[in-house]
Write an enzyme that holds these catalytic residues in place. Structure first.
Site, PDB file in Angstrom:
ATOM      1  N   THR A 269       0.840  -1.189   0.000  1.00 24.38           N
ATOM      2  CA  THR A 269       0.000   0.000   0.000  1.00 24.38           C
ATOM      3  C   THR A 269       0.875   1.239   0.000  1.00 24.38           C
ATOM      4  O   THR A 269       2.037   1.200   0.394  1.00 24.38           O
ATOM      5  CB  THR A 269      -0.909   0.036   1.234  1.00 24.38           C
TER       6      THR A 269
ATOM      7  N   GLU B 138      -6.352  -2.641  -0.040  1.00 21.38           N
ATOM      8  CA  GLU B 138      -6.757  -3.756   0.813  1.00 21.38           C
ATOM      9  C   GLU B 138      -8.017  -4.462   0.322  1.00 21.38           C
ATOM     10  O   GLU B 138      -8.323  -5.564   0.784  1.00 21.38           O
ATOM     11  CB  GLU B 138      -6.981  -3.245   2.241  1.00 21.38           C
TER      12      GLU B 138
ATOM     13  N   LYS C  13     -11.769  19.357  11.331  1.00 16.90           N
ATOM     14  CA  LYS C  13     -12.688  19.597  12.441  1.00 16.90           C
ATOM     15  C   LYS C  13     -12.452  21.002  12.970  1.00 16.90           C
ATOM     16  O   LYS C  13     -11.413  21.300  13.549  1.00 16.90           O
ATOM     17  CB  LYS C  13     -12.503  18.564  13.551  1.00 16.90           C
TER      18      LYS C  13
ATOM     19  N   TRP D 161     -17.456  19.188  11.338  1.00 17.97           N
ATOM     20  CA  TRP D 161     -16.634  18.607  10.285  1.00 17.97           C
ATOM     21  C   TRP D 161     -16.756  19.429   9.005  1.00 17.97           C
ATOM     22  O   TRP D 161     -17.848  19.839   8.605  1.00 17.97           O
ATOM     23  CB  TRP D 161     -17.077  17.170   9.998  1.00 17.97           C
TER      24      TRP D 161
END
Length: 539
Positions: free
Chosen positions: A186, A334, A436, A441
């Site tokens: 990854t 993944e 944040k 958010w």
């Protein structure tokens, strides 16, 4: 109560899900279908299968057997496709190496898998010579020398020479479908890249689910047998999203562009009749710019699956004007990777920018920090978690990260998303990228999409920086064609976002605290915007 099982005749031979069966089925039904590499090589599926046998014979003579890890460093080519089949079909493990990683990362990746054999293109000869002293287990090297101009000591042979000397057929045998077929690492995370691995069973199931989904898509938004396929996602990156195997399974003409050269990609599209590709947004932008440079008015028909990061509305509109139909897909290393693909029965471009509908056999939900499921109403947000038969089981050798990945029995994507009642997924942001501010958010994805609608802005990225009062505040980085217009772009962007805030399209506190105009945005090794690097610049 005891389980019951299907009875089998004495002569019954169970057939596992092996990659070999994809190739054998394609050759049995489309032996004369074409595979093209740039303007240099053209052959049939039958000839490709013969070369797969020859490659297996050559590798076997060099000591490759069941469980051996064979690494490949090449551009997108017919040779890579041959390795996709030959290495796993031998019971060996194919390691697709990200050639854009740093030296230290490459050494880590090759050492962590215990790779003993390497097939590499001459373009990487200097790099390979540099890293080999740190890789004592990597003892056998096969050179791909297209131009006959590179000499290198210590190689076991040149790819084409070895294939010409090898003899088909190779005696491929059946083995457990749960045997590891591929491994890679990854990227884009903190620390060193993490290894993932996939079995034959996982890869074949993913290919079947993806092929089914692409066949269900509306016309112009899928992949069908009369299409011509050209990947524009590196073949080292998550099996090129699994689509070379799907294209082979569907017996489709395949075109491989080698190293990405925009003018050549346009030429191959026109000359070979390419009608389906897939890429990240930065590659799509590169193609559109190349089409403008050569004065190509239209590239239709061309369906383009876009993934890796959000598909901005402005980029989608630019592609539409060039005759390219874009639709989004979602996945990660993944997940092997595809778990969702967008579709729209009409002209709903917004629907085509969402992560999309879940492909068959994928279960998904969104959860809060305590793993409580959120409503499937298209409004409630949470971390997207997944289950499917082909998701990677762990990060080999990293039990702590593996436990985090599968916390609570679901694979954690670290993406903030919503899911509608019909299973459509919309990614709102990455957990690490969401900002944040004042307890609320802010979606960096939404801000970037809005900024990219500005006619002067070519690229945009938003990150959060610490703020003593609000916790975090967003700042924006933009790329424009003419730096002399930077002040004008920044002033008008501020006005544009303030207008969106005033009309309720975004919260007022989401307007960036400042804008910075830069020459280019940093990119990761797979072409995504590198926000970690942007954060480092502001620290």
């Amino acid at each position: 109560m005891s389980l019951k099982f299907v009875e089998a005749a004495a002569g019954h031979v169970p057939t596992g899900l092996l990659i070999r069966h994809i190739l054998e089925g394609a050759v049995a039904t489309a032996a004369e279908q074409e595979i093209v590499y740039r303007d240099r090589f053209r052959y049939t599926y039958a000839a490709m299968a013969e070369r797969v046998h020859r490659l297996a014979s050559a590798l076997s003579a060099l000591g490759v057997g069941e469980g051996t890890t064979v690494a490949v460093m090449d551009w997108d080519s017919h040779r890579y496709l041959e390795a996709y089949f030959a290495v796993p079909m031998m019971g060996a493990v194919l390691q697709t190496v990200n050639v854009r990683l740093s030296r230290a990362q490459l050494v880590h990746c090759l050492a962590s898998t215990g790779a003993t054999h390497l097939i590499f293109h001459a373009d990487f000869a200097t790099l390979v010579a540099d890293i080999l002293p740190d890789l004592p287990e990597l003892t056998c090297h096969v050179l791909i020398d297209e131009n006959g101009a590179v000499g290198m000591d210590g190689v076991a042979g040149e790819y084409e020479v070895l294939l010409a000397a090898a003899s088909p057929p190779f005696a491929f045998v059946d083995f457990d479908e749960n045997a590891v077929a591929t491994t890679f690492h990854t990227t884009g995370t903190t620390g060193l890249p993490k290894a993932v691995a996939f079995s034959h069973r996982q890869i074949v199931l993913h290919a079947l689910a993806l092929a089914t989904t692409m066949g269900w898509q509306p016309v112009g938004q899928g992949l069908r047998r009369d299409d011509v396929y050209m990947p524009l996602t590196p073949m080292f990156h998550v099996h090129a999203w699994g689509l070379p195997l799907v294209a082979t399974m569907a017996c489709i003409k395949q075109v491989y562009p080698g190293r990405y050269e925009p003018a050549l990609i346009i030429d191959l599209k026109v000359r070979e009749g390419v009608s389906f590709s897939h890429c990240v947004p930065t590659v799509l932008r590169m193609i559109l710019d190349a089409a403008d440079t050569v004065g190509m008015a239209t590239l239709a028909p061309w369906a383009m699956l876009v993934g890796g990061s959000a598909l901005p509305e402005a980029l989608q509109n630019a592609a539409t004007r060039s005759g390219i139909t874009t639709f989004a897909g979602y996945g990660m290393s993944e997940t092997g990777p595809v778990v969702a693909i967008a579709r729209s029965a009409g002209e709903n471009s917004a629907e085509l920018r969402r992560a999309g509908r879940l492909v068959p056999l994928v279960a998904a939900t969104t959860v809060d920090a305590e793993m409580m499921p959120q409503p499937r109403d298209g409004i409630s947000v949470g971390e997207l978690v997944l289950r499917a038969p082909w998701l990677t089981a762990c990060y080999p050798g990293d039990s702590s990260s593996s436990d985090d990945l599968w916390r609570g029995g679901w694979l954690h994507t670290q993406d903030i998303a919503t899911i509608t009642s019909n299973g459509t997924v919309e990614i709102r942001d990455r957990l690490k990228d969401v900002i944040k501010s004042g307890g609320e958010w802010i979606s960096s994805v939404q801000l970037e999409d809005l900024m990219l609608r500005h006619p002067l802005v070519k690229e945009a990225a938003v990150i959060g920086v610490p703020d003593p009062h609000w916790g975090e505040r967003p700042i924006a980085f933009i790329v424009i064609d003419e730096l002399a217009q930077a002040a004008e772009a920044i002033d008008s962007l501020g006005s544009l976002l303030a207008e969106h805030a005033a009309t309720g399209q975004m919260p007022r506190f989401a307007v960036p605290a400042r804008f910075e105009c830069i020459d280019c945005l940093p990119k990761t090794s797979v072409g995504k915007i590198d926000k970690r690097e942007l954060r480092n610049r502001t620290s």
